[in-house]
Design a protein around this motif. Structure first.
Motif, mmCIF file in Angstrom:
data_model
loop_
_atom_site.group_PDB
_atom_site.id
_atom_site.type_symbol
_atom_site.label_atom_id
_atom_site.label_comp_id
_atom_site.label_asym_id
_atom_site.label_seq_id
_atom_site.Cartn_x
_atom_site.Cartn_y
_atom_site.Cartn_z
ATOM 1 N N GLY A 189 0.700 -0.762 0.010
ATOM 2 C CA GLY A 189 -0.111 0.224 0.304
ATOM 3 C C GLY A 189 0.845 0.928 -0.359
ATOM 4 O O GLY A 189 -0.071 2.243 -0.258
ATOM 5 N N GLN A 190 2.265 1.128 -0.461
ATOM 6 C CA GLN A 190 2.880 2.267 -0.277
ATOM 7 C C GLN A 190 3.052 3.177 -1.498
ATOM 8 O O GLN A 190 3.968 2.106 -2.746
ATOM 9 C CB GLN A 190 4.179 1.819 0.436
ATOM 10 N N ARG A 191 3.305 3.744 -1.794
ATOM 11 C CA ARG A 191 3.208 4.764 -3.226
ATOM 12 C C ARG A 191 4.420 4.918 -3.459
ATOM 13 O O ARG A 191 5.102 5.833 -2.221
ATOM 14 C CB ARG A 191 2.032 5.877 -2.485
ATOM 15 N N GLN A 192 4.952 4.892 -4.553
ATOM 16 C CA GLN A 192 6.034 4.934 -4.940
ATOM 17 C C GLN A 192 6.119 6.428 -5.958
ATOM 18 O O GLN A 192 5.357 6.934 -6.182
ATOM 19 C CB GLN A 192 6.425 4.831 -5.871
ATOM 20 N N PRO A 193 7.542 7.466 -5.803
ATOM 21 C CA PRO A 193 7.362 8.516 -6.308
ATOM 22 C C PRO A 193 7.960 8.040 -7.765
ATOM 23 O O PRO A 193 8.411 7.005 -7.763
ATOM 24 C CB PRO A 193 8.750 9.795 -5.386
ATOM 25 N N GLY A 212 -6.185 0.635 -1.956
ATOM 26 C CA GLY A 212 -5.700 -0.407 -2.636
ATOM 27 C C GLY A 212 -5.123 0.116 -3.968
ATOM 28 O O GLY A 212 -5.233 -0.342 -4.698
ATOM 29 N N ALA A 213 -5.144 1.445 -3.875
ATOM 30 C CA ALA A 213 -4.687 2.017 -5.156
ATOM 31 C C ALA A 213 -2.854 2.200 -5.634
ATOM 32 O O ALA A 213 -2.926 2.807 -6.865
ATOM 33 C CB ALA A 213 -5.036 3.182 -5.643
ATOM 34 N N ALA A 214 -2.319 2.034 -4.641
ATOM 35 C CA ALA A 214 -0.510 2.565 -4.480
ATOM 36 C C ALA A 214 -0.252 0.871 -5.594
ATOM 37 O O ALA A 214 -0.235 0.174 -5.303
ATOM 38 C CB ALA A 214 0.166 2.156 -3.613
ATOM 39 N N ASP A 215 0.975 1.485 -6.576
ATOM 40 C CA ASP A 215 0.845 0.190 -7.607
ATOM 41 C C ASP A 215 2.427 0.986 -7.356
ATOM 42 O O ASP A 215 2.977 1.601 -6.286
ATOM 43 C CB ASP A 215 1.052 0.765 -9.013
ATOM 44 N N PRO A 216 3.027 -0.292 -7.346
ATOM 45 C CA PRO A 216 5.127 -0.694 -7.146
ATOM 46 C C PRO A 216 5.540 -0.154 -7.861
ATOM 47 O O PRO A 216 7.123 0.229 -7.386
ATOM 48 C CB PRO A 216 4.955 -2.044 -6.616
ATOM 49 N N LEU A 217 5.710 0.856 -8.772
ATOM 50 C CA LEU A 217 6.223 0.509 -10.072
ATOM 51 C C LEU A 217 7.144 1.676 -9.062
ATOM 52 O O LEU A 217 6.341 3.453 -9.421
ATOM 53 C CB LEU A 217 5.464 1.082 -10.924
ATOM 54 N N LEU A 218 8.531 2.243 -9.292
ATOM 55 C CA LEU A 218 9.398 3.052 -8.630
ATOM 56 C C LEU A 218 10.020 3.872 -9.804
ATOM 57 O O LEU A 218 11.021 2.943 -10.797
ATOM 58 C CB LEU A 218 10.690 3.071 -7.519
#
Length: 711
Positions: free
Chosen positions: A23-27, A300-306
């Motif tokens: 659930g962690q957002r990536q910048p 649930g919207a946070a994708d793992p793409l950094l």
């Protein structure tokens, strides 16, 4: 950029930025640096460091300009390879179905169009991993039925009964295939349901949603397809997490679950400043915002793409959150923070303000960005590059000189190392340490001109050999040589080309606080004051070399150097001056020294010695930062002897002689072409000590601290 420093930068980035919790957002990390500073090498090093254990992909919009949909398709294709710690390769069903529908020419009749979409889904399902497995089972079941019907039962069945068995076998084959493929289609059911949920579908059925997507233009379909791509990345990371293994991630001290974490997926983007690169990243940030808006509870919207994107231009939308690199301090009462170096960038710094901003409904897309500054090469890394370029023990040029001249700029270091230099800089050298007039190509283009051609942004022409008016980049270099201009809110009205050239150099990251090289005595005079923004030393040296060698038109005029610095001195010291009359006097002394009027400046400096030693050191540090024209033609020792000719035997006081010697030493010492030897340090230390002994003030601690700085 050398392999050694690129690998170090890649390792620092991954250790501090790769970890993530569910659930962690990536910048979207913007890797900043001027042109040819090594950003591409860093991206390649990150890709190598990811290897086969971190899911990653790369785009190069400089080499291949792609539209956002094609770029996302290329990223999905690269990520669908096998990975060492994933049991199954990633799949992109949402994006794949949408892309198939977008590229299909549907019939005008609604019924036939629906049949076309169903056929597309069937074909797509057969090409999935489950579909291929179902096809193999279908063939196995058909073969088994053939064996049973024709082999095992043939002796027992004859006549009409045999025909019945054959008919049943032929009817059962498609039924079995349909059942098996229906089970395979179950694997893409979530993807079909997702297309129902997008706002453009208006709650239509999956078939109708794909028909609607197919009938839209490619530009209108970018948003839904980018959102589908990110939803696939999120779904894969959650449903098929990698196998646990040891890593070197550096978690924040306040981490709730230290040691237990997942890893982000990495997307490396080169050429982010190109139109195609900017559009792709803008659409990506917009897709994240729409996925966030579509998520009801916000969890649930946070994708793992950094994303790590190489940028050689500053974007104005970042200013809401990040201080411009050319501003010494962030604006008050704003969420602005300083842009960190890549080696010191952590996710916590971005999340402190921006994570809350992107979490809210319709949060600003600019809040996803996290600009970081690419670390310049250190002196040790420059020395390593020189050893590989010329492994001989008797190198003609010390790494410290190359490092200061180039500012650690990787393209500049390579340009200097490609040249042949025979004169070693230092007190006993003959001639300048580095000749920027050496030919850089077969056409005989001087090194300074070649460097400007490959570095200057579009809109700033390269200076020629003869001028009627000073080129814009030269005016900017002369103006920015005065560090007081960094805090001056006004620009001289007499220099019409200056505002535009400064704006271009700033936006293309050639002017920043990262390029300021503080002297050894700066902290004594200025305390903990923020360093000013300066022009990159490599670009400044090349532009001032052009100024020094230019021939005026007509030839009867004085030198171009004298004309430019005289006009700027008049413009910058004409009241009202930022800082008052005292600042005007100091600026006039600065420009006098740049014009070669050494003796009057040394006398004025000596006259102010017993007023305030800390303020005097601050003035000394400021004056000695003036451009040193003598070193464009002479070695440091030759220039020193020329400046002090007759000073010691001219009947002056000990204070005046020590002040003149110290000013000359520091002026030459601050030039990048002067090698910092123990002899230079000793002479500077002796001058500060002598001045402390001849002071009329009780507190001489600033002078003692300055002497200790050269111990």
């Amino acid at each position: 950029m050398g392999d050694l420093d690129a690998a170090g930068g890649a390792d620092a980035f991954l250790r501090h930025m790769l970890w993530r919790y569910p659930g962690q957002r990536q910048p979207i990390v913007a890797l900043l640096g001027p042109r040819q500073s090594g950003k591409t090498d860093l991206l390649r090093a990150v890709s190598r460091a990811c290897g086969g254990t971190v899911v990653h992909a790369a785009l190069d919009f400089d080499e291949t300009p792609l539209d956002p949909v094609s770029a996302a398709a290329l990223v999905a294709f690269q990520m669908m390879r096998g990975w060492d710690n994933l049991r199954h390769g990633p799949v992109f069903h949402r994006f794949g179905l949408g892309l198939l529908a977008l590229n299909e020419n549907l019939d005008a009749d609604r019924v036939r169009a629906a049949d076309q979409i169903r056929e597309l889904i069937q074909q797509y399902t057969r090409n999935t991993r489950q579909g291929r497995f179902a096809t193999r089972l279908e063939h196995a079941a058909a073969t088994t039925m053939d064996v049973v019907a024709q082999g095992a039962l043939s002796p027992l069945v004859s006549g009409p009964a045999r025909e019945v068995v054959s008919a049943v076998r032929e009817q059962a084959k498609p039924v079995i295939g349909s059942l098996l493929q229906s089970a395979a289609r179950w694997g893409v059911r979530d993807a079909l349901r997702w297309h129902i949920s997008v706002p453009e579908a208006e709650s239509a059925r999956s078939i109708d949603a794909l028909i609607r997507l197919s009938s839209t233009s490619r530009s209108a379909a970018v948003g839904p397809l980018m959102a589908a791509f990110l939803a696939d990345v999120k779904d894969q990371a959650e449903r098929h997490p990698p196998l646990r293994s040891a890593c070197s991630c550096v978690l924040p001290a306040q981490a709730a679950r230290p040691g237990r974490h997942d890893h982000a997926w990495v997307l490396l983007v080169d050429g982010a400043q190109t139109p195609s690169g900017r559009r792709f990243l803008t659409e990506l940030a917009g897709a994240r915002a729409r996925n966030q808006h579509a998520d009801a509870d916000g969890s649930g919207a946070a994708d793992p793409l950094l994303v790590l994107a190489a940028c050689e231009q500053w974007q104005s939308e970042w200013t809401s959150w990040w201080c411009e690199p050319w501003r010494p301090t962030p604006r008050a009462a704003t969420p602005q923070r300083r842009v960190p170096l890549l080696s010191r960038a952590t996710r916590t710094l971005w999340a402190r303000e921006n994570d809350a901003a992107v979490r809210v409904d319709r949060g600003p897309a600019a809040a996803w960005w996290y600009p970081v500054w690419l670390d310049p090469m250190t002196e040790e890394q420059v020395g390593y590059a020189m050893d590989r370029s010329d492994p001989s023990p008797a190198r003609p040029l010390p790494s410290s000189v190359v490092h200061r001249l180039t500012g650690g700029h990787r393209g500049a270091v390579l340009a200097v190392l490609d040249e042949q230099f025979g004169a070693r800089p230092g007190p006993h050298g003959a001639g300048p340490a580095v000749s920027l007039h050496s030919p850089a190509d077969e056409q005989g283009t001087p090194l300074w001109s070649h460097a400007l051609e490959t570095s200057l942004p579009e809109g700033l022409p390269v200076p020629g050999a003869t001028w009627s008016t000073a080129p814009a980049v030269v005016l900017a270099a002369a103006y920015l040589a005065d560090v007081h201009t960094a805090h001056d809110p006004r620009l001289p009205s007499d220099l019409a080309e200056l505002p535009r050239s400064l704006e271009l150099l700033r936006r293309h990251l050639w002017v920043s606080t990262f390029t300021h090289r503080p002297s050894r005595i700066r902290e004594i005079g200025w305390g903990d004051a923020d360093g000013p923004a300066t022009l990159h030393p490599w670009l400044a040296r090349c532009a001032l070399t052009a100024l020094n060698t230019a021939r005026p038109a007509p030839p009867s005029q004085g030198s171009c150097w004298h004309e430019v610095f005289t006009s700027q001195s008049i413009a910058l010291t004409t009241p009202p001056v930022h800082g008052g009359d005292a600042a005007a006097v100091e600026r006039r002394l600065f420009h006098d020294l740049a014009l070669g009027r050494f003796a009057p400046v040394a006398a004025a400096l000596a006259a102010r010695f017993d007023e305030d030693h800390r303020a005097w050191i601050r003035l000394l540090d400021y004056l000695s930062s003036a451009p040193c024209r003598p070193l464009y033609e002479r070695s440091p020792q030759e220039a020193y002897a020329h400046l002090l000719g007759g000073v010691e035997n001219g009947g002056q006081t000990v204070l005046a002689v020590a002040t003149a010697k110290l000013l000359a030493l520091l002026w030459l010492y601050n030039d990048p072409l002067t090698e910092h030897t123990r002899r230079w340090d000793g002479e500077i230390r002796e001058c500060f000590t002598r001045l402390a002994h001849n002071s009329r003030l009780l507190d001489v601690s600033p002078l003692q601290q300055a002497a200790a700085a050269f111990a």
